[in-house]
Design an enzyme around this catalytic site. Sequence first.
Site, PDB file in Angstrom:
ATOM      1  N   HIS A   1       0.817  -1.214   0.000  1.00  0.00           N
ATOM      2  CA  HIS A   1       0.000   0.000   0.000  1.00  0.00           C
ATOM      3  C   HIS A   1       0.853   1.267   0.000  1.00  0.00           C
ATOM      4  CE1 HIS A   1      -3.915   1.669   0.009  1.00  0.00           C
ATOM      5  NE2 HIS A   1      -4.499   0.699   0.688  1.00  0.00           N
TER       6      HIS A   1
ATOM      7  N   ASP B   1      -2.433   3.194  -4.247  1.00  0.00           N
ATOM      8  CA  ASP B   1      -3.675   3.097  -3.476  1.00  0.00           C
ATOM      9  C   ASP B   1      -4.599   2.069  -4.115  1.00  0.00           C
ATOM     10  OD1 ASP B   1      -4.658   4.341  -5.755  1.00  0.00           O
ATOM     11  OD2 ASP B   1      -4.751   6.327  -4.836  1.00  0.00           O
TER      12      ASP B   1
END
Length: 448
Positions: A419, A423
């Site tokens: 992450h 995104d």
Amino acid sequence: MAQVLEFKLPDLGEGLTEAVIVTWLVQVGEVVAIDQPVVEVETAKAMVEVPCPYGGVVTARFGEEGTELPVGAPLLTVAVGEPTTVPEPEGSGNVLVGYGTGTPPARRRRIRNTAPAPERTNGTAERGSSPEPAPRATAVETAPHTQVPAPPFPLAEGPAPVISPLVRRLARDNDLDLRRLSGSGPDGLIMRADVEDALRVSAARAAAPRTPAAPSNAPAGTRTPLKGIRGAVADKLSRSRREIPDATCWVDADATELMRARTAMNAAAGPRISLLALLARICTAALARHPELNSYVDVEAREIVQLDHVHLGFAAQTDRGLVVPVVREAHTRDAEALTAEFARLTEAAHTGRLTPAELTGGTFTLNNYGVFGVDGSTPIINHPEAAMLGVGRIVPKPWVHEGELAVRQVVQLSLTFDHRVCDGGTAGGFLRYVADCVEQPTVLLRTL
């Protein structure tokens, strides 16, 4: 008189510090040539055949099959022919499966030992009582009724000096910490008798009656050392879990058209195309659209490094554990070339012949866990990569197709991603493109 030279486990590169003896390729008393492979070892990266830089008669082997030795520990001794000069003969200096055999050993002053040498059996130290302390030189048997002086006996690498790898293995097999022992040999060298005495004391304590106030907290069971390839995988997965904040998204896809396209390809003339190759081709096309996922995080520089080439790893289960061979420049290969390379690397993985170069440097991993009969998974990212595509089994399921309920070939696709590098929008876009290509293979024609 022949000279006895000691050959130590060489530096195998890639930061490896130890190796496990898998198979001895020579016996004591056998004549070996320069650069002849003498032992097969397993490192954290691969199986490697180690060639000896000396030619002569093998006089001793150190370590049984299954023994783990550190780099620099003695492997064997070789009696070479009549010396013509005082300096010791040099090694070949040739390459050991991609690594140098090392420079010749430094000249050592040999000391003739007048005491009888400990007998060697099957290339390892005698299993009886340990020899009395003596000058650090031994006589090694090179031929019937012939004794020759050997170099000083080296201390094994590690936190505690021991007389031989057998002593270290005896302690390890019995969970004995050698650092707690005081060696009775020269300069505190730990002898076999020292270990056996400590084990006898430990056994006597274990046999003593236990009081209810001091119950044992060590459950019984089988212990399997985490070493070799399995140990390396464990370390990498643990590091991935510690460092990478991963997330997973998944989607079901109708793979009926992809399976039909593969059937049509294989009905035509030419090499057969594997399903894994088609999925790999889809991956490289998706990475071209979403290059953020073909990257890694440089933690020290606090930078995301986006790569301009795709070295595609794929998970392969072997008898020695999970390995991830890497297809170099996968984005430049068509389906036929990918099929051939997958087949070559898979065969090498199953036979233990993958080289360290074929197991490192991946930038993205394809994990086809459907071969194990499961639908989905949340795999751990192959550190330091940024993502992994997982593919479940393809099975007939009810599916709404063109407005009607039908039985279609359905697969679950998952993407586990770092992450830090992107995104959910980027990850979802990548996975949706992969699913679109699976459902409509003609979408790939836009990028061919």
